[in-house]
Scaffold this motif. Structure first.
Motif, PDB file in Angstrom:
ATOM      1  N   LYS A   5       6.987   8.347   1.383  1.00 52.85           N
ATOM      2  CA  LYS A   5       7.545   7.092   0.421  1.00 52.85           C
ATOM      3  C   LYS A   5       8.831   7.543  -0.328  1.00 52.85           C
ATOM      4  CE  LYS A   5       3.454   3.953   0.599  1.00 52.85           C
ATOM      5  NZ  LYS A   5       2.857   2.982   0.141  1.00 52.85           N
ATOM      6  N   GLY A  17       5.033  -1.927  -0.011  1.00 54.30           N
ATOM      7  CA  GLY A  17       4.503  -2.690   0.907  1.00 54.30           C
ATOM      8  C   GLY A  17       4.909  -4.736   0.468  1.00 54.30           C
ATOM      9  N   SER A  71       2.828   5.584   4.710  1.00 59.75           N
ATOM     10  CA  SER A  71       1.475   5.363   4.011  1.00 59.75           C
ATOM     11  C   SER A  71       1.408   6.813   3.032  1.00 59.75           C
ATOM     12  CB  SER A  71       0.236   5.317   4.825  1.00 59.75           C
ATOM     13  OG  SER A  71       0.168   6.712   5.759  1.00 59.75           O
ATOM     14  N   PHE A 100       7.739   1.798   7.283  1.00 55.79           N
ATOM     15  CA  PHE A 100       7.104   1.948   6.075  1.00 55.79           C
ATOM     16  C   PHE A 100       6.139   3.145   6.049  1.00 55.79           C
ATOM     17  CE2 PHE A 100       2.595   0.757   4.449  1.00 55.79           C
ATOM     18  CZ  PHE A 100       3.048   0.466   2.906  1.00 55.79           C
TER      19      PHE A 100
END
Length: 107
Positions: free
Chosen positions: A84, A45, A79, A77
């Protein structure tokens, strides 16, 4: 005698080619590591401007770095930690493959 020289030159040529390939792989691994670091920041982030500023401070904001940052920040992006990591691995592999492909095309 000419045959021995010819064989020796051929062997040296093959060794030089093997060294060049090893150097290309090392270079591409470095490029992939850079892409990995940028995408890790993206998935943490970290704002794009901070990544850019860090690279500028390290005199590393080159054409390649600019392209990697742009590409990374165009990616979604996630979470969840699992997604990720998957995105980071995919991005890193893509950078490595692109680098190797570029070297192969230049030969």
């Amino acid at each position: 005698m000419k045959k021995i020289i010819g064989i020796s030159l051929l062997a040296l040529s093959g060794m030089a080619s093997a060294v060049a390939v090893a150097q290309e792989r090392t270079h591409c691994q470095t490029m992939a590591q850079a892409a990995n670091a940028v995408m890790m920041e993206r998935q943490k982030g970290t704002p794009k401007h901070q990544v850019v500023q860090t690279l500028k401070n390290e005199n590393a904001y080159t054409g390649y770095a600019k392209a990697v940052v742009e590409d990374a920040y165009e990616q979604p992006f996630f979470s969840s930690a699992e997604y990720k990591m998957k995105r980071v691995i995919q991005f890193t592999n893509k950078a490595y493959k692109l680098c190797l492909t570029t070297f192969n095309q230049s030969r």
